[in-house]
Enzyme design. Sequence first.
Site, PDB file in Angstrom:
ATOM      1  N   SER A 105       0.867  -1.235   0.168  1.00  0.00           N
ATOM      2  CA  SER A 105       0.139   0.068  -0.053  1.00  0.00           C
ATOM      3  C   SER A 105       0.714   1.164   0.067  1.00  0.00           C
ATOM      4  O   SER A 105       1.707   1.427  -0.840  1.00  0.00           O
ATOM      5  CB  SER A 105      -0.932  -0.014   1.263  1.00  0.00           C
ATOM      6  OG  SER A 105      -1.937   0.915   1.208  1.00  0.00           O
ATOM      7  N   ASP A 253      -9.321  -6.489  -4.099  1.00  0.00           N
ATOM      8  CA  ASP A 253      -8.925  -5.257  -3.309  1.00  0.00           C
ATOM      9  C   ASP A 253      -9.876  -4.330  -3.209  1.00  0.00           C
ATOM     10  O   ASP A 253     -10.288  -3.702  -4.508  1.00  0.00           O
ATOM     11  CB  ASP A 253      -7.640  -4.720  -3.759  1.00  0.00           C
ATOM     12  CG  ASP A 253      -6.862  -3.780  -2.840  1.00  0.00           C
ATOM     13  OD1 ASP A 253      -7.530  -3.084  -2.325  1.00  0.00           O
ATOM     14  OD2 ASP A 253      -5.608  -3.841  -2.705  1.00  0.00           O
ATOM     15  N   HIS A 281      -7.246  -6.564   0.543  1.00  0.00           N
ATOM     16  CA  HIS A 281      -6.003  -5.368   0.919  1.00  0.00           C
ATOM     17  C   HIS A 281      -5.339  -5.525   2.187  1.00  0.00           C
ATOM     18  O   HIS A 281      -5.181  -4.904   3.149  1.00  0.00           O
ATOM     19  CB  HIS A 281      -6.680  -3.639   0.887  1.00  0.00           C
ATOM     20  CG  HIS A 281      -5.754  -2.711   0.688  1.00  0.00           C
ATOM     21  ND1 HIS A 281      -5.025  -2.438  -0.500  1.00  0.00           N
ATOM     22  CD2 HIS A 281      -4.960  -2.025   1.703  1.00  0.00           C
ATOM     23  CE1 HIS A 281      -4.157  -1.554  -0.434  1.00  0.00           C
ATOM     24  NE2 HIS A 281      -4.198  -1.003   0.840  1.00  0.00           N
TER      25      HIS A 281
END
Length: 301
Positions: A105, A253, A281
């Site tokens: 991320s 995600d 995620h």
Amino acid sequence: MTGTAELIVESGELRLWTERAGNPNDPTVLLVMGTAAQGIGWPDELVEVLVAGGRQVIRYDHRDTGRSSCVDFAAHPYALADLAADAAAVLDGHGVAAAHVVGASLGGAIGQWLAVHRPERVLTLTAMMTGPMGHSAGPAWARAMAGQAPDPADLPPPAPRFLAHLAQRAALPQGTREECVAASLETWRVLNGEVLPFDEPAAHRFVEASFDRTGDHGAALNHDLAGRRMTGDRLVPLSSIKAPTLVVHGTEDPLRPLPHGRALAGEIPHSRFRSIPGMGHTLFSPGLPRQIGDIIREHIA
């Protein structure tokens, strides 16, 4: 997990908590977590896979998280470049000239920044659950929050379920440890997606440990402010990245849908793209940490 050593390193005036696992004479993997997440967000199982593959592994708490220093953002705002400088300081503190950088991320954007601006520090790059560091997600979020259709020329916004969760979470009481833990656990459940099973016990342990390891539970929100600052250094073409690059992205995600990962891979000409069926995620699904560890180990070999 056994065979680890903690070390506090300095990044300017800040003190950063770090942990090393494995033989210090082995090549280094630097694990860089995402927005508001502590270094312990990298599962022990993933670390163990890399150590077993002949690597030493360093994970650390970003500034404003865990046992690292907190910053008065209003007085001293920071940006992606400063978070990347922290990552370089972690390597310096451990006497490591260059590492295999693995970022998730926001950590993936930090890895990109290092690969562009400090290429001598990056042996290989693995970018997970992320998109191009020069892309601003603000307009897509604004359209989605206003109930407008996505701009077909832009990367897609988060899934409606995740946006609804954010609105619901804002209304939840979070005055006690139990309330904060419950709210955070639900966030990770939503981020996991709806395909792969959610490892609630593992997520619960992480959320509780994260709460107990920090003294300022609001400081991590500064990462969102830093992440939105689109400074000129983020706009450098990613085609300049020379390090062997692997982009890993989950097909489910809900925060950064699959096109974000594909867009990143498309901007790095020599990169490889690997989609993980069902992954959201997070890494909170049984067996997923070892699977991702094996993928990383193969890439850095």
